[in-house]
Design a protein around this motif. Structure first.
Motif, PDB file in Angstrom:
ATOM      1  N   SER A  58       0.877  -1.347  -0.068  1.00  0.00           N
ATOM      2  CA  SER A  58       0.039   0.095   0.063  1.00  0.00           C
ATOM      3  C   SER A  58       0.827   1.112  -0.001  1.00  0.00           C
ATOM      4  O   SER A  58       1.931   1.125   0.426  1.00  0.00           O
ATOM      5  N   LEU A  59       0.485   2.382  -0.662  1.00  0.00           N
ATOM      6  CA  LEU A  59       0.954   3.763  -0.471  1.00  0.00           C
ATOM      7  C   LEU A  59      -0.341   4.538  -0.230  1.00  0.00           C
ATOM      8  O   LEU A  59      -1.279   4.380  -0.823  1.00  0.00           O
ATOM      9  N   ASP A  71     -12.436   1.665 -13.499  1.00  0.00           N
ATOM     10  CA  ASP A  71     -12.746   0.340 -13.044  1.00  0.00           C
ATOM     11  C   ASP A  71     -11.310  -0.455 -12.646  1.00  0.00           C
ATOM     12  O   ASP A  71     -11.370  -1.409 -11.888  1.00  0.00           O
ATOM     13  N   SER A  72      -9.920  -0.058 -13.202  1.00  0.00           N
ATOM     14  CA  SER A  72      -8.861  -0.922 -12.947  1.00  0.00           C
ATOM     15  C   SER A  72      -8.633  -0.525 -11.487  1.00  0.00           C
ATOM     16  O   SER A  72      -7.656  -1.457 -11.012  1.00  0.00           O
ATOM     17  N   VAL A  73      -8.985   0.184 -10.936  1.00  0.00           N
ATOM     18  CA  VAL A  73      -8.610   0.786  -9.364  1.00  0.00           C
ATOM     19  C   VAL A  73      -9.748   0.585  -8.169  1.00  0.00           C
ATOM     20  O   VAL A  73      -9.640   0.389  -7.286  1.00  0.00           O
ATOM     21  N   LYS A  74     -10.881   0.237  -8.844  1.00  0.00           N
ATOM     22  CA  LYS A  74     -12.303   0.344  -8.084  1.00  0.00           C
ATOM     23  C   LYS A  74     -11.984  -0.757  -6.954  1.00  0.00           C
ATOM     24  O   LYS A  74     -11.465  -1.881  -7.530  1.00  0.00           O
ATOM     25  N   LEU A 110      -1.654  -3.159  -4.249  1.00  0.00           N
ATOM     26  CA  LEU A 110      -1.139  -2.622  -5.467  1.00  0.00           C
ATOM     27  C   LEU A 110      -0.581  -3.690  -6.470  1.00  0.00           C
ATOM     28  O   LEU A 110       0.097  -4.913  -6.066  1.00  0.00           O
ATOM     29  N   LYS A 111      -0.626  -3.425  -7.652  1.00  0.00           N
ATOM     30  CA  LYS A 111      -0.067  -4.393  -8.806  1.00  0.00           C
ATOM     31  C   LYS A 111       1.265  -3.815  -9.556  1.00  0.00           C
ATOM     32  O   LYS A 111       1.194  -2.477  -9.587  1.00  0.00           O
ATOM     33  N   PRO A 112       1.936  -4.636 -10.142  1.00  0.00           N
ATOM     34  CA  PRO A 112       2.963  -4.025 -10.987  1.00  0.00           C
ATOM     35  C   PRO A 112       2.316  -2.968 -12.027  1.00  0.00           C
ATOM     36  O   PRO A 112       2.785  -2.176 -12.437  1.00  0.00           O
ATOM     37  N   GLY A 134       3.551  15.601 -10.578  1.00  0.00           N
ATOM     38  CA  GLY A 134       3.580  14.183 -10.333  1.00  0.00           C
ATOM     39  C   GLY A 134       4.595  13.476  -9.471  1.00  0.00           C
ATOM     40  O   GLY A 134       5.556  14.027  -8.822  1.00  0.00           O
ATOM     41  N   THR A 135       4.184  12.288  -9.052  1.00  0.00           N
ATOM     42  CA  THR A 135       5.037  11.549  -7.926  1.00  0.00           C
ATOM     43  C   THR A 135       5.293   9.981  -8.688  1.00  0.00           C
ATOM     44  O   THR A 135       3.953   9.455  -9.059  1.00  0.00           O
ATOM     45  N   GLN A 136       6.289   9.446  -8.523  1.00  0.00           N
ATOM     46  CA  GLN A 136       6.386   8.169  -9.229  1.00  0.00           C
ATOM     47  C   GLN A 136       6.168   7.303  -8.063  1.00  0.00           C
ATOM     48  O   GLN A 136       6.314   7.161  -6.935  1.00  0.00           O
ATOM     49  N   VAL A 137       5.270   6.067  -8.725  1.00  0.00           N
ATOM     50  CA  VAL A 137       4.738   4.937  -7.837  1.00  0.00           C
ATOM     51  C   VAL A 137       5.517   3.584  -8.719  1.00  0.00           C
ATOM     52  O   VAL A 137       5.203   3.508 -10.044  1.00  0.00           O
ATOM     53  N   THR A 138       6.307   2.753  -8.156  1.00  0.00           N
ATOM     54  CA  THR A 138       6.660   1.623  -8.684  1.00  0.00           C
ATOM     55  C   THR A 138       6.488   0.669  -7.959  1.00  0.00           C
ATOM     56  O   THR A 138       6.808   0.466  -6.829  1.00  0.00           O
ATOM     57  N   VAL A 139       5.708  -0.497  -8.540  1.00  0.00           N
ATOM     58  CA  VAL A 139       5.328  -1.693  -7.716  1.00  0.00           C
ATOM     59  C   VAL A 139       6.224  -2.705  -8.466  1.00  0.00           C
ATOM     60  O   VAL A 139       5.930  -3.025  -9.773  1.00  0.00           O
TER      61      VAL A 139
END
Length: 120
Positions: A17-18, A62-65, A86-88, A113-118
């Motif tokens: 999680s983030l 839909d992809s994050v619901k 979280l998913k890649p 913007g802020t980078q999120v890397t999974v």
């Protein structure tokens, strides 16, 4: 003018999680609907979530619901995006944006913007 600054991105393992934050300054924060968008490498920017100016209404891609939750604290001039499970495929630069409440689909102000890397 509204200035937006995102924070909270980073590297996380799949399933983690983030929480992203978007701090606003300038005009009255409560007059703006807030949205989160993301852009993955080689892809177009896509909508993630939005929240109405007083927080009464939210809407998600839909992809994050069911995994992501958008919220706001108007007293702190800040919007949030809680991201769980979280998913890649969630790897992207995440942007917050503000839209005048009368035109909630017209986002006029954007953060850097802020980078999120999974990682898998």
């Amino acid at each position: 003018q509204v200035q937006l600054v995102e924070s909270g991105g980073g590297l996380v393992q799949a399933g983690g999680s983030l929480r992203l934050s978007c701090a606003a300054s300038g005009r009255t924060f409560g007059n703006y609907a807030m949205g989160w968008f993301r852009q993955a490498p080689g892809k177009e920017r896509e909508f993630v979530a939005t929240i109405s100016r007083l927080g009464a209404s939210t809407y998600y891609a839909d992809s994050v619901k069911g995994r992501f939750t958008i919220s706001r604290d108007n007293a702190k001039n800040t919007a949030y995006l809680q991201m769980n499970s979280l998913k890649p495929g969630d790897t992207a630069v995440y942007y917050c944006a503000a839209a005048w409440f009368a035109t909630p689909e017209k986002y006029s102000y954007w953060g850097q913007g802020t980078q999120v890397t999974v990682s898998s």
